[in-house]
Scaffold this motif. Sequence first.
Motif, PDB file in Angstrom:
ATOM      1  N   ASP A 262      -3.288 -12.847  51.262  1.00  0.00           N
ATOM      2  CA  ASP A 262      -2.725 -12.172  50.098  1.00  0.00           C
ATOM      3  C   ASP A 262      -3.783 -12.031  49.002  1.00  0.00           C
ATOM      4  O   ASP A 262      -4.953 -12.421  49.151  1.00  0.00           O
ATOM      5  CB  ASP A 262      -1.505 -12.945  49.582  1.00  0.00           C
ATOM      6  CG  ASP A 262      -1.848 -14.364  49.158  1.00  0.00           C
ATOM      7  OD1 ASP A 262      -3.045 -14.723  49.195  1.00  0.00           O
ATOM      8  OD2 ASP A 262      -0.921 -15.110  48.781  1.00  0.00           O
ATOM      9  N   ARG A 279      -1.409 -17.166  51.068  1.00  0.00           N
ATOM     10  CA  ARG A 279      -0.683 -16.751  52.266  1.00  0.00           C
ATOM     11  C   ARG A 279      -1.633 -16.124  53.286  1.00  0.00           C
ATOM     12  O   ARG A 279      -2.511 -15.340  52.933  1.00  0.00           O
ATOM     13  CB  ARG A 279       0.414 -15.751  51.907  1.00  0.00           C
ATOM     14  CG  ARG A 279       1.571 -16.349  51.126  1.00  0.00           C
ATOM     15  CD  ARG A 279       2.613 -15.280  50.807  1.00  0.00           C
ATOM     16  NE  ARG A 279       3.779 -15.847  50.173  1.00  0.00           N
ATOM     17  CZ  ARG A 279       3.893 -16.064  48.873  1.00  0.00           C
ATOM     18  NH1 ARG A 279       2.878 -15.748  48.062  1.00  0.00           N
ATOM     19  NH2 ARG A 279       4.984 -16.578  48.363  1.00  0.00           N
ATOM     20  N   SER A 281      -1.154 -14.292  57.243  1.00  0.00           N
ATOM     21  CA  SER A 281      -0.270 -13.849  58.318  1.00  0.00           C
ATOM     22  C   SER A 281      -1.115 -13.479  59.524  1.00  0.00           C
ATOM     23  O   SER A 281      -2.045 -12.671  59.417  1.00  0.00           O
ATOM     24  CB  SER A 281       0.568 -12.647  57.871  1.00  0.00           C
ATOM     25  OG  SER A 281       1.353 -12.157  58.936  1.00  0.00           O
ATOM     26  N   GLU A 291       3.162 -17.184  60.015  1.00  0.00           N
ATOM     27  CA  GLU A 291       2.789 -17.383  58.618  1.00  0.00           C
ATOM     28  C   GLU A 291       2.068 -18.716  58.422  1.00  0.00           C
ATOM     29  O   GLU A 291       2.412 -19.725  59.052  1.00  0.00           O
ATOM     30  CB  GLU A 291       4.041 -17.344  57.735  1.00  0.00           C
ATOM     31  CG  GLU A 291       4.745 -15.993  57.720  1.00  0.00           C
ATOM     32  CD  GLU A 291       3.894 -14.914  57.096  1.00  0.00           C
ATOM     33  OE1 GLU A 291       3.193 -15.222  56.099  1.00  0.00           O
ATOM     34  OE2 GLU A 291       3.902 -13.779  57.590  1.00  0.00           O
ATOM     35  N   ARG A 293      -0.161 -21.206  55.208  1.00  0.00           N
ATOM     36  CA  ARG A 293      -0.596 -21.430  53.832  1.00  0.00           C
ATOM     37  C   ARG A 293      -1.985 -22.063  53.907  1.00  0.00           C
ATOM     38  O   ARG A 293      -2.153 -23.130  54.534  1.00  0.00           O
ATOM     39  CB  ARG A 293       0.370 -22.343  53.081  1.00  0.00           C
ATOM     40  CG  ARG A 293       1.744 -21.756  52.872  1.00  0.00           C
ATOM     41  CD  ARG A 293       1.700 -20.518  51.977  1.00  0.00           C
ATOM     42  NE  ARG A 293       3.031 -19.954  51.787  1.00  0.00           N
ATOM     43  CZ  ARG A 293       3.538 -18.992  52.536  1.00  0.00           C
ATOM     44  NH1 ARG A 293       2.828 -18.499  53.540  1.00  0.00           N
ATOM     45  NH2 ARG A 293       4.739 -18.526  52.300  1.00  0.00           N
ATOM     46  N   PRO A 317       4.083 -22.934  56.408  1.00  0.00           N
ATOM     47  CA  PRO A 317       4.805 -23.005  55.134  1.00  0.00           C
ATOM     48  C   PRO A 317       6.063 -23.863  55.239  1.00  0.00           C
ATOM     49  O   PRO A 317       6.701 -23.938  56.294  1.00  0.00           O
ATOM     50  CB  PRO A 317       5.157 -21.538  54.848  1.00  0.00           C
ATOM     51  CG  PRO A 317       5.147 -20.883  56.188  1.00  0.00           C
ATOM     52  CD  PRO A 317       4.106 -21.588  56.989  1.00  0.00           C
ATOM     53  N   THR A 322       9.225 -19.981  52.059  1.00  0.00           N
ATOM     54  CA  THR A 322       9.427 -18.778  52.850  1.00  0.00           C
ATOM     55  C   THR A 322      10.465 -17.910  52.178  1.00  0.00           C
ATOM     56  O   THR A 322      11.593 -18.363  51.932  1.00  0.00           O
ATOM     57  CB  THR A 322       9.896 -19.134  54.283  1.00  0.00           C
ATOM     58  OG1 THR A 322       8.936 -20.031  54.856  1.00  0.00           O
ATOM     59  CG2 THR A 322      10.008 -17.892  55.138  1.00  0.00           C
TER      60      THR A 322
END
Length: 569
Positions: A262, A279, A281, A291, A293, A317, A322
């Motif tokens: 992100d 974040r 992905s 996902e 972190r 996460p 979420t």
Amino acid sequence: MRFDDKLATVLARPLADAAARAAAWRQIVDILAQDRDGTIDSDQRNAAFAVLRDIRGKVPVEVRADSVLGIASRRVSPAVVAMIAEDLPSVSAPLIAAAQLDEDEWLALLPRLAPTARALMRHRRDLPSAVRVALGSFGPADFALAGDTMAQPAGAAAADPADDDVVVAFGPLPAAPIIDAGLDEGETQIRDLLARIAAHRERVDAQMHDPAADSIHPPLVEDFRFETGPDGMIRWIEGAPRGPLVGISIATAAEQYGHGVDGHAAGAYRRRASFRDARLSVPGEGEASGEWRISAVPFFDHYDGRFTGYRGTARRPRADETAAHAHAAPGLYGSGLAPDALRQLVHELRTPLNAIVGFAEMIERQMLGPAGFDYRERAGDILDQGRRLLAAVDDLDMAARLESRRVRDGAAAVDVAMLIERLHDDYEAAARPRGVKLAFRVAQALPPVDADPVAVERMFARLLAATIGLADSGETIFATLKADGHQVRLSVSRPRLLDARDEPALLDPGYTPDGDWPDAPVLGLGFALRLIRNLAVAARGGLDITADSFELRLPTRDNEETRTGKGKA
């Protein structure tokens, strides 16, 4: 001492038309399903079973199937199971597949069941061993083929053609045809089919207990460590597969709903700053997909101070991190109940509500004898409230059907001009004392709508009630019905109370603005709008929410003759 006369009340009602028979079927089945302990008088119970068997052929299959589905999760008596098992397999299958009886009750019930019912029971894996042995003894009778047959004495040992051993029949059995020697080919085919089914079940059971089966869907990795180069590209991984991770860049933020990091990580990279819980992905379906972190710190060369990249860690996460968990409404429309559980609750509510409404109507009409004015007025209030609650219960049932995709397509040509005219007369009489004005405009020569008539009336009525019911005194609600291409569009203006409310807020199941309108949404505005939209989508239409109106769209049946609508204001 309390005396429960619900069953007597239902049995005493006349069964003059199809609606009365369908209602009686639902209520009697529901009451008998609740009588697991046998508290109902035996004569009354026998009379109830006799009524059910008498009207079974006159009640639609859909009604019978829905009533059985509503009691399938309960612990019902063997008598109820036996009566339901007499029906079509499509009706009785849910109860036979889920009924919970004691071993002795099953053994006593098996001889009374039809071969199709016993065939359904053979698919269950939770039956006691004695019941499975008893089911096996019915094999020759249940698997018999039409053709040349020879009699088998009652009570004789039944030989399974697929086994060398002889299985002794459980108790005396009626004479049953067996496969003649002239049907060797058919017998071989059946034996092969049964063998393949048994082998498949053994493979499934073995995979359920075989750890090697987990290799098909390996468990997800929960954390890993990584390093990037000065360009932000991940070059080193520890604790996770390298393939899907090496090459991902933290220097550029992924596009919306895309894969990558992100803006938090990308912004920190541009500043050469550390970051925490950004974040990430990862595409695919492997161990490292999904996902993450990530947290990392920049590293610089000790000799010349050049930036050399990032070193960090990644974790899965938490639930509170979420977005899907934070915003997903559990259960149907945020109720916390699955559709099937909600439909069971609906069945539990409908029976006492029908009894209350029926008794209040008898008092209001003085069918039980003369009653005072105050008493009849109170009964009238109870009757009105009971009917509102029944309408809400019907809405819950319809919402559960839509969610579980059990709505049957009963599309027909619906004259919406006539429908809106009737609804205008009904709502205007109730809106006038509150100071609310209605202005309805209906276009000329409207084509009929191609949808289920009951669903169309429900959509129109709920949309008008949801808007008119929330209008203030002196406010005017405008409704326009017109053709729009191959659709008919009903546009209803939004009341002032809903100003500045966007679509997500209006569709929130918990959103229910105050309104003193007798027919205002009992279950809240959000629930009513969701129900209308789902009904419209099921009818190949839709519900659009604009800044100043609700727009209901339904497909037309262009090949039918059209009616001339009338405008009202």
